[in-house]
Design an enzyme around this catalytic site. Structure first.
Site, PDB file in Angstrom:
ATOM      1  N   LYS A  32     -23.997 -40.094  77.725  1.00 54.42           N
ATOM      2  CA  LYS A  32     -25.440 -39.789  77.629  1.00 54.42           C
ATOM      3  C   LYS A  32     -26.347 -39.326  78.704  1.00 54.42           C
ATOM      4  CE  LYS A  32     -26.346 -44.579  77.806  1.00 54.42           C
ATOM      5  NZ  LYS A  32     -27.608 -44.846  78.796  1.00 54.42           N
ATOM      6  N   THR A  33     -25.898 -39.892  80.053  1.00 58.18           N
ATOM      7  CA  THR A  33     -26.761 -39.493  81.076  1.00 58.18           C
ATOM      8  C   THR A  33     -26.339 -38.090  81.542  1.00 58.18           C
ATOM      9  OG1 THR A  33     -26.449 -41.834  81.818  1.00 58.18           O
ATOM     10  CG2 THR A  33     -27.416 -40.176  83.361  1.00 58.18           C
ATOM     11  N   ASP A 218     -34.184 -42.594  77.950  1.00 57.41           N
ATOM     12  CA  ASP A 218     -32.992 -43.097  77.756  1.00 57.41           C
ATOM     13  C   ASP A 218     -33.067 -44.678  77.197  1.00 57.41           C
ATOM     14  OD1 ASP A 218     -30.259 -43.478  78.516  1.00 57.41           O
ATOM     15  OD2 ASP A 218     -30.389 -43.495  80.760  1.00 57.41           O
ATOM     16  N   GLU A 219     -31.847 -45.173  76.822  1.00 58.02           N
ATOM     17  CA  GLU A 219     -31.733 -46.382  76.358  1.00 58.02           C
ATOM     18  C   GLU A 219     -32.991 -46.601  75.357  1.00 58.02           C
ATOM     19  OE1 GLU A 219     -29.195 -48.304  77.284  1.00 58.02           O
ATOM     20  OE2 GLU A 219     -29.033 -47.907  79.288  1.00 58.02           O
ATOM     21  N   GLN A 249     -26.225 -51.192  71.066  1.00 55.65           N
ATOM     22  CA  GLN A 249     -26.488 -51.812  72.474  1.00 55.65           C
ATOM     23  C   GLN A 249     -27.751 -52.320  72.684  1.00 55.65           C
ATOM     24  OE1 GLN A 249     -24.456 -49.924  75.736  1.00 55.65           O
ATOM     25  NE2 GLN A 249     -23.977 -48.356  74.495  1.00 55.65           N
ATOM     26  N   ARG A 602     -17.979 -51.922  79.025  1.00 50.25           N
ATOM     27  CA  ARG A 602     -18.103 -51.845  80.224  1.00 50.25           C
ATOM     28  C   ARG A 602     -16.842 -51.290  80.903  1.00 50.25           C
ATOM     29  NH1 ARG A 602     -22.374 -49.962  80.061  1.00 50.25           N
ATOM     30  NH2 ARG A 602     -21.801 -50.132  77.510  1.00 50.25           N
TER      31      ARG A 602
END
Length: 736
Positions: A32-33, A218-219, A249, A602
Site C-alpha cells: 500500500k505504501t 494512510d492507515e 487491521q 508482520r
DNA sequence: TACTGGATTATTTTT
DNA sequence: TAATCCAGTA
C-alpha cells in the site's frame, strides 16, 4: 520502462484512478505504501499536478518520514513541496498560523498525557470532588473519547441524563476553560480545534481546500471521527480523496478509531470507487494462510483473501512451556542459535507481546545471553522524568506562560519550596488573574510567604538570567548551562545507582538531540525545538541501520515487518486478554483477533508462537489454556513441536538470583545499540589478561579479544558466571 | 518541608 | 511484581 510497470494490475488501477474518492482496501503486505508513493509520482509527472497541491497523511512520524524518502526517490522534481505529515503535525502547522481566530494565541503549548493528568488532578481538588470516585485517568479517557467523537462540552451536557454524567460534563467544561486560560491544547484538541477553525472561518477552510487538492490518507481504518471530519472538510470541494486501509487491521477502537469510516466509505461518498489489493508480497504461503484462517473467524468485515506467489515456507512453530521463564529462555536461545548458524542478523527478529509488562523477562534473558535488543514503547523518551524536567526549564525560558512547566521545576532540584507555598502563589495568581510565573515575580506582595521569599527570588533570578543569555547562547549551550547550574547532573551522579546512570545517559542523549536539531534545521529556535519534540513517539526512533532485536507490543508493530517474528504469551487470558473473553462482548474479541492478524502478518519468513502453562501475574500464579487464536490456525500449518515436554530448558532458579533489572523503563536505554556503531573506532580500554567488571556478570578476566565486523568480540572468564563471549560496546566492561 | 512505609490498584496507546 | 498515592512522622 516507466516506474508504474513494476506494479501489479490492481496497484496500477489504484495509482491511476482519478475520478473522485477512492478507497483502496489493502491487505497486509500488499504494497500500500508503494501505491501511495507511486500515486503521488503519477499525479506530479503524468497529471502535471503541482506538488504543492498534494497532501499525504500518516499516523506516525516514522511513516511520514519513510513516505517522504520514498517519494523523494521516485519523483524527479518537486517532491519536497508535497505535504507529507501526520494528522497531528498538520493540525499544529495550521493552528500556529490561525488559532488566534478562535481565541487562542498562536504560540500555544501542547500538553501530553502527563500534563493533562496533573491539571486534571488540580482541578478535581479545586472542585472538591472525591478523588476516589473521580479518577483523573478515567475522566481524561472519557473526555478524550468525547473529543474524538467531536462532542463539545455543551453537547455532552445536553446528552447527559444521569447526575454523574452532568457532573462529568461540568468537569469537561472546566478542563477546557483551564486549557484555554493556559493557552494550551492537548493532543485531541489539535484535531478538534482545527475542525472548529475550519467551521467558523470559511475563508481559511477555502484556502486549505485550494491548497490541498489531492489528499491521501494512510492507515485509514484507524481514523477517528474528528480526523474523518478534518478530512471531509478539506476534500469537500475538490473530492480528490484517496484512502488506503485494511479493516482487518483496525486495532485502535479503544482509542476512538471509528471502523465505520472504512466500512461505510461508500455510503458517505456514494460516487466512491473501491479497489482491493489482495496479492501479498511479504509473507510465505503458510503464514498467509494462517492469517487468513484466523481473521476469517470475524464477522462484519469486508471479505478479502490474501494470496501470494511466495513459496509455502516453514510451518508456523508453536511451543508451549511450563512457565514464562522457559518461554523466554527458549526464545533467547533460538535467536542466538539462528544468528550463529544461519548467519542472520539480530535485526531480522522481533518479539511481539500483548502488554508492555511482558517485556521484562525477555530483557533479562537477552541481557544474559548477550543479545542486543531494543525495547520500543513503554516509556516514551520525551516522557521520562529527567527529560521532562529539563524540557520544562527550556519551556520556562522560552515562554513562561506555561504555568505547568514552571510548577514542575520550581522545586527541582529541591529548593525548599513546598506544596503549601505553591498553593499560596497559585491562589494569588488566580485572584490577580495573572500567570503563575508573573505571580512569582511579585512574590513580595503575596501574603504568608515570608520564609520562602529568598528561595523564590533565587529561582526567578536564575530564570531571568537564562533568558537574558538565550539571545546569544546556542540551544546546546543553554541546556548545558541549565544542567550545570541547577546541579541536576551532579545530583544524579551522587546517587550512583543503575537508575541514575540510565538517567544520565538519557540526558546525554537529549544533549545530542539538541545538537542535532541545531545542525539540521536552518533557523533553530528554542520554540522550534520544543514543538518538534512534543509530537514524537517511541516507535519513531526505530531505525533500520541498527542491528538489534526489537521487542514491542503488537500494537506498536503495526506497519512494520520482520523476517522472523515471535508472538509470545499466546494464552487465553493474556491474548486474547482476560477482559475481552470474560465480557460477552464479541466486538472486543474481534478487535483482539485483528490484533492477532496484525501480528501474524508482520512475519516474512518464520513465525513462532509460544505460550506458558503457568505464569506469574501480579504475584499470583495463573494457569492458562493455549490461546484460541492458535487453535484457529489449521492444524496442518503448524509444527507443534513436542507440545510441551522440552527438558532442555528446565527452569534453574539459581540463574535468577540477584539478577533483577533495576528498572525496566531504563534498562533498554542502557543497552542502546547506538553505542555499537559508535565505539568500534575507538580502541578498548582493557586488554587480554585485564580484570574487568560487567554490570550483571560481575568480575572476570579477559581471555581473548577478536575484531568482528562492526565491533570487538571479547571473551571473559567471570568468577561467578564462567566464560562468556560478548560484544565490547554492548557489554560495557569496566577495567578494574 | 521531605521522607518513609503501608495500602491500593492494574490492557492495548500512532499523537 | 511494581508503581503510585497518601498519611504520618522526623
Amino acid at each position: 520502462m516507466s516506474i508504474y510497470e513494476s506494479l501489479n494490475n490492481d496497484q496500477q488501477k489504484a495509482v491511476m484512478y482519478m475520478e473522485g474518492p477512492l478507497l483502496v482496501l489493502a491487505g497486509a503486505g500488499s504494497g500500500k505504501t508503494r501505491v501511495l508513493t507511486h500515486r503521488i509520482a503519477y499525479l506530479i509527472e503524468e497529471k502535471k499536478v503541482n506538488p504543492w497541491n498534494i497532501m499525504a497523511i500518516t499516523f506516525t512520524n516514522k511513516a511520514a518520514k519513510e513516505m517522504r524518502e520514498r517519494v523523494d526517490a521516485i519523483v524527479d522534481f518537486g517532491a519536497e513541496s508535497v505535504w507529507v505529515s501526520t494528522f497531528h503535525s498538520s493540525c499544529v502547522d495550521i493552528l500556529r498560523k490561525y488559532i488566534d481566530r478562535i481565541g487562542y494565541e498562536n504560540n500555544f503549548t501542547i500538553y501530553d498525557i502527563e500534563d493533562s493528568k496533573f491539571v486534571m488532578k488540580e482541578m478535581l481538588r479545586r472542585l472538591n470532588l472525591n478523588p476516589k470516585i473521580y479518577k483523573d485517568q478515567v475522566i481524561l479517557a472519557k473526555i478524550s473519547k468525547a473529543k474524538n467523537a467531536l462532542i463539545m462540552p455543551e453537547e455532552y451536557e445536553k446528552n447527559a441524563t444521569r447526575w454523574e454524567e452532568k457532573k462529568m460534563a461540568q468537569v469537561y467544561h472546566e478542563y477546557q476553560v483551564h486549557l484555554r486560560k493556559n493557552n494550551a491544547l492537548d493532543f485531541d484538541d489539535l484535531l478538534v480545534r482545527t475542525v472548529e477553525l475550519f467551521r467558523v472561518e470559511p475563508e481559511i477552510l477555502n484556502f486549505y481546500q485550494e491548497r490541498f487538492r489531492y489528499i491521501m490518507i494512510d492507515e485509514y481504518q484507524d481514523t477517528n471521527t474528528v480526523q474523518f471530519e478534518f478530512v471531509r472538510l478539506l476534500v469537500s470541494k475538490h473530492k480528490n480523496l484517496c484512502v488506503v486501509g485494511d479493516d482487518d487491521q483496525s486495532i485502535y477502537k479503544f482509542r476512538g478509531a471509528n471502523i465505520g469510516n472504512i466500512l461505510e466509505f461508500e455510503r458517505v461518498f456514494p460516487e466512491a470507487k473501491v479497489i482491493k489489493l489482495e496479492q501479498n508480497y511479504r509473507s510465505t504461503q503458510n503464514i498467509l494462510n494462517s492469517a487468513n484462517e484466523v481473521i476469517n473467524h470475524n464477522q462484519g468485515r469486508k471479505v478479502k483473501r490474501l494470496w501470494t506467489k511466495n513459496e509455502s515456507g516453514e510451518l508456523i512453530h508453536f511451543r508451549q512451556f511450563q512457565n514464562e521463564f522457559e518461554e523466554a529462555d527458549f526464545i533467547a536461545e533460538d535467536v542466538s542459535k539462528k544468528v550463529k548458524t544461519k548467519d542472520l542478523q539480530y535485526k531480522n527478529f522481533a518479539i511481539l507481546y500483548r502488554a508492555n509488562a511482558q517485556s521484562r523477562l525477555f530483557e533479562e534473558k537477552f541481557l544474559l545471553a548477550n543479545i542486543p535488543y531494543k525495547l520500543v514503547g513503554s516509556v516514551n523518551f520525551y516522557a521520562r522524568k529527567e527529560i521532562k524536567d529539563l524540557l520544562a526549564y527550556l519551556k520556562t525560558v522560552d515562554n513562561a506562560l506555561d504555568d505547568l512547566a514552571v510548577q514542575r521545576i520550581i522545586n527541582v532540584p529541591k529548593r525548599g519550596i513546598g506544596v503549601t507555598t505553591l498553593r499560596r502563589v497559585e491562589k494569588y495568581a488566580w485572584e490577580q488573574g495573572i500567570n503563575f510565573y508573573d505571580a512569582l515575580l511579585e512574590v513580595d506582595s503575596i501574603p504568608g510567604l515570608r520564609r520562602n521569599l529568598n528561595k523564590i527570588k533565587a529561582f526567578t533570578l536564575f530564570i531571568q538570567s537564562l533568558r537574558a543569555q538565550e539571545e546569544y547562547l546556542g540551544l546546546e549551550e543553554l541546556l548545558e548551562k541549565i544542567i550545570k547550574e541547577t546541579g541536576y547532573l551532579k545530583e544524579l551522579k551522587a546517587e550512583n545507582t543503575e537508575e541514575a546512570k540510565a538517567r544520565i545517559e538519557n540526558i546525554d542523549e537529549l544533549m545530542s538531540k539538541v545538537a542535532n536539531y541545531e545542525k539540521s534545521s536552518e533557523q533553530s529556535t528554542l520554540s522550534g525545538f520544543l514543538q518538534e519534540v512534543s509530537l514524537v513517539s517511541d516507535i519513531d526512533s526505530v531505525e533500520d541501520g541498527n542491528d538489534y532485536v526489537l521487542m514491542m507490543t503488537l500494537h506498536s508493530a503495526k506497519g512494520l515487518e520482520f523476517d522472523n517474528v515471535y508472538m509470545v504469551g499466546m494464552e487465553d487470558g493474556i491474548f486474547p486478554s482476560y477482559l475481552t473473553i470474560s465480557g460477552e462482548n464479541s466486538s472486543e474479541l474481534e478487535e483482539e483477533r485483528r490484533l492477532c492478524y496484525v501480528g501474524i502478518t508482520r512475519a516474512r519468513k518464520t513465525l513462532t508462537m509460544t505460550s506458558a502453562m503457568q505464569r506469574m501475574i501480579r504475584s499470583e500464579i495463573q494457569y492458562n489454556k493455549t490461546s484460541r487464536f492458535v487453535m484457529e490456525i489449521p492444524r496442518e500449518l503448524v509444527d507443534w513441536g513436542w507440545y510441551t515436554i522440552n527438558t532442555r530448558h528446565s527452569f534453574d532458579p539459581s540463574i535468577f538470583g540477584g539478577m533483577k533489572l533495576s528498572r525496566r523503563a531504563y534498562s533498554a536505554e542502557t543497552f542502546k545499540p547506538r553505542k555499537f556503531t559508535v565505539n568500534k573506532s575507538k580502541s578498548l580500554e582493557y586488554d587480554i589478561g585485564d580484570t574487568v567488571c560487567h554490570i550483571k556478570f560481575g568480575i572476570g578476566k579477559v581471555q581473548d579479544i577478536t575484531e568482528g565486523g562492526k565491533d570487538y568480540e571479547v571473551t571473559v572468564d567471570f568468577e561467578q558466571m564462567g566464560v562468556k563471549r560478548m560484544f565490547a560496546s554492548f557489554a560495557k566492561l569496566k577495567k578494574l
